[in-house]
Design a protein around this motif. Structure first.
Motif, PDB file in Angstrom:
ATOM      1  N   THR A 108      48.633  19.021   9.065  1.00 39.85           N
ATOM      2  CA  THR A 108      48.803  18.580  10.446  1.00 39.85           C
ATOM      3  C   THR A 108      47.704  17.583  10.802  1.00 39.85           C
ATOM      4  OG1 THR A 108      47.445  20.407  11.332  1.00 39.85           O
ATOM      5  CG2 THR A 108      49.814  20.793  11.093  1.00 39.85           C
ATOM      6  N   GLY A 109      48.026  16.661  11.698  1.00 35.35           N
ATOM      7  CA  GLY A 109      47.055  15.656  12.114  1.00 35.35           C
ATOM      8  C   GLY A 109      47.038  14.456  11.177  1.00 35.35           C
ATOM      9  N   THR A 110      46.154  13.527  11.477  1.00 39.04           N
ATOM     10  CA  THR A 110      46.002  12.305  10.676  1.00 39.04           C
ATOM     11  C   THR A 110      44.571  12.196  10.180  1.00 39.04           C
ATOM     12  OG1 THR A 110      47.698  11.181  11.986  1.00 39.04           O
ATOM     13  CG2 THR A 110      46.263   9.799  10.643  1.00 39.04           C
ATOM     14  N   SER A 111      44.413  12.028   8.901  1.00 37.56           N
ATOM     15  CA  SER A 111      43.074  11.958   8.311  1.00 37.56           C
ATOM     16  C   SER A 111      42.440  10.591   8.544  1.00 37.56           C
ATOM     17  CB  SER A 111      43.155  12.227   6.807  1.00 37.56           C
ATOM     18  OG  SER A 111      41.999  11.789   6.139  1.00 37.56           O
ATOM     19  N   PRO A 112      41.180  10.557   9.035  1.00 34.14           N
ATOM     20  CA  PRO A 112      40.487   9.268   9.168  1.00 34.14           C
ATOM     21  C   PRO A 112      40.262   8.616   7.815  1.00 34.14           C
ATOM     22  CG  PRO A 112      38.982  11.111   9.576  1.00 34.14           C
ATOM     23  CD  PRO A 112      40.361  11.680   9.522  1.00 34.14           C
ATOM     24  N   LEU A 147      39.173  15.037   7.788  1.00 36.44           N
ATOM     25  CA  LEU A 147      38.931  14.726   6.385  1.00 36.44           C
ATOM     26  C   LEU A 147      38.652  13.239   6.164  1.00 36.44           C
ATOM     27  CD1 LEU A 147      41.492  16.862   4.340  1.00 36.44           C
ATOM     28  CD2 LEU A 147      39.099  17.336   4.862  1.00 36.44           C
ATOM     29  N   GLU A 148      37.467  12.955   5.652  1.00 37.64           N
ATOM     30  CA  GLU A 148      37.108  11.602   5.253  1.00 37.64           C
ATOM     31  C   GLU A 148      37.412  11.437   3.767  1.00 37.64           C
ATOM     32  OE1 GLU A 148      36.163   9.351   7.284  1.00 37.64           O
ATOM     33  OE2 GLU A 148      35.471  10.430   9.068  1.00 37.64           O
ATOM     34  N   ILE A 149      37.261  10.221   3.264  1.00 35.09           N
ATOM     35  CA  ILE A 149      37.484   9.963   1.847  1.00 35.09           C
ATOM     36  C   ILE A 149      36.501  10.799   1.024  1.00 35.09           C
ATOM     37  CG2 ILE A 149      37.344   8.218   0.019  1.00 35.09           C
ATOM     38  CD1 ILE A 149      38.300   6.165   2.042  1.00 35.09           C
ATOM     39  N   GLY A 150      37.033  11.474   0.010  1.00 33.28           N
ATOM     40  CA  GLY A 150      36.196  12.302  -0.842  1.00 33.28           C
ATOM     41  C   GLY A 150      36.089  13.745  -0.394  1.00 33.28           C
ATOM     42  N   GLN A 151      36.651  14.083   0.764  1.00 33.35           N
ATOM     43  CA  GLN A 151      36.595  15.446   1.270  1.00 33.35           C
ATOM     44  C   GLN A 151      37.925  16.163   1.034  1.00 33.35           C
ATOM     45  OE1 GLN A 151      35.462  14.971   5.403  1.00 33.35           O
ATOM     46  NE2 GLN A 151      33.281  14.983   4.900  1.00 33.35           N
ATOM     47  N   GLY A 152      37.879  17.499   1.095  1.00 36.94           N
ATOM     48  CA  GLY A 152      39.088  18.277   0.878  1.00 36.94           C
ATOM     49  C   GLY A 152      38.969  19.658   1.497  1.00 36.94           C
TER      50      GLY A 152
END
Length: 226
Positions: A108-112, A147-152
């Protein structure tokens, strides 16, 4: 959780020959276990359309030759070549008894990180959950709006009230991976953020400083002869 109704008929004979005859008649051999006794029955193949061929998880209202049971789908087997459904196992729901189900994962939502050019990767489509059927959710929702790039998000990050996740806690469920587009965008942003160095063009000729001596004559005049 939603439920689907399925009707079947008790099998008078149990064996490979009888199972083959049922499949040739477009019937699927089934077994219901988990209760006081195993129930062997068959169901017309089209009956499974709204149970197996859907991403939703549902309970099953079974009607076997007039006797009703509440169950969940435990396992479905398919033919190796034709991919036809050849056998189904059901687990009877007993009040107070825990069951294990595979629940679909939904983000759900949109990841930056995705907006910045990263790629969202869902590594697990379902999670194995144990607990009472009445507490089982239709889906496991994971918010990705932080969630930013590289995160999970790992299994250990997910909490379900009254339920236990059976997957390894260290497994990543969903992550945002770096891409070439994201790297290129970061490089462009870095260049734009760096202030341009002011060019200092060299002056063609510098004006002489005040009070400076005038340049000497190019050639001295010859001395007068006496």
């Amino acid at each position: 959780m939603k439920s689907v109704s399925i009707s079947g008929s008790l099998r008078t004979n149990v064996g490979k020959k009888d199972a083959t005859a049922l499949r040739n008649a477009n019937q699927v051999p089934c077994v219901l276990y988990g209760g006081t006794e195993q129930v062997h029955f068959s169901v017309a193949a089209p009956e499974f359309k709204n149970l197996i061929y859907t991403p939703e998880v549902q309970t099953v209202d079974l009607n076997v030759s007039g006797k009703k049971y509440s169950a969940i789908l435990q396992e479905a087997q398919y033919h190796a070549l034709t991919d036809n459904l050849i056998h189904v196992d059901f687990l009877e729901i007993i009040a107070g008894k825990h069951v294990t189900m595979n629940i679909p994962v939904r983000t759900t939502g949109t990841s930056p990180g995705v907006r910045a050019g990263g790629k969202l990767l869902k590594k697990l489509k379902t999670l194995k959950v144990k607990g009472p059927v009445e507490k089982m959710p239709d889906t496991i929702d994971i918010a990705i709006d932080q969630l930013e790039i590289g995160q999970g998000v790992r299994v250990s990050d997910i909490k379900l009230n009254g339920l236990t996740l059976l997957n390894s806690e260290s497994v990543t469920v969903v992550s945002v991976q770096v891409t070439r587009a994201a790297v290129a965008g970061a490089d462009e942003a870095a260049k734009a953020a760096t202030p341009a160095k002011a060019a200092a063009p060299a002056a063609a000729a510098k004006a002489p400083a005040a009070g400076a001596a005038k340049p000497a004559a190019a050639a001295a005049k010859p001395a007068a002869k006496k």
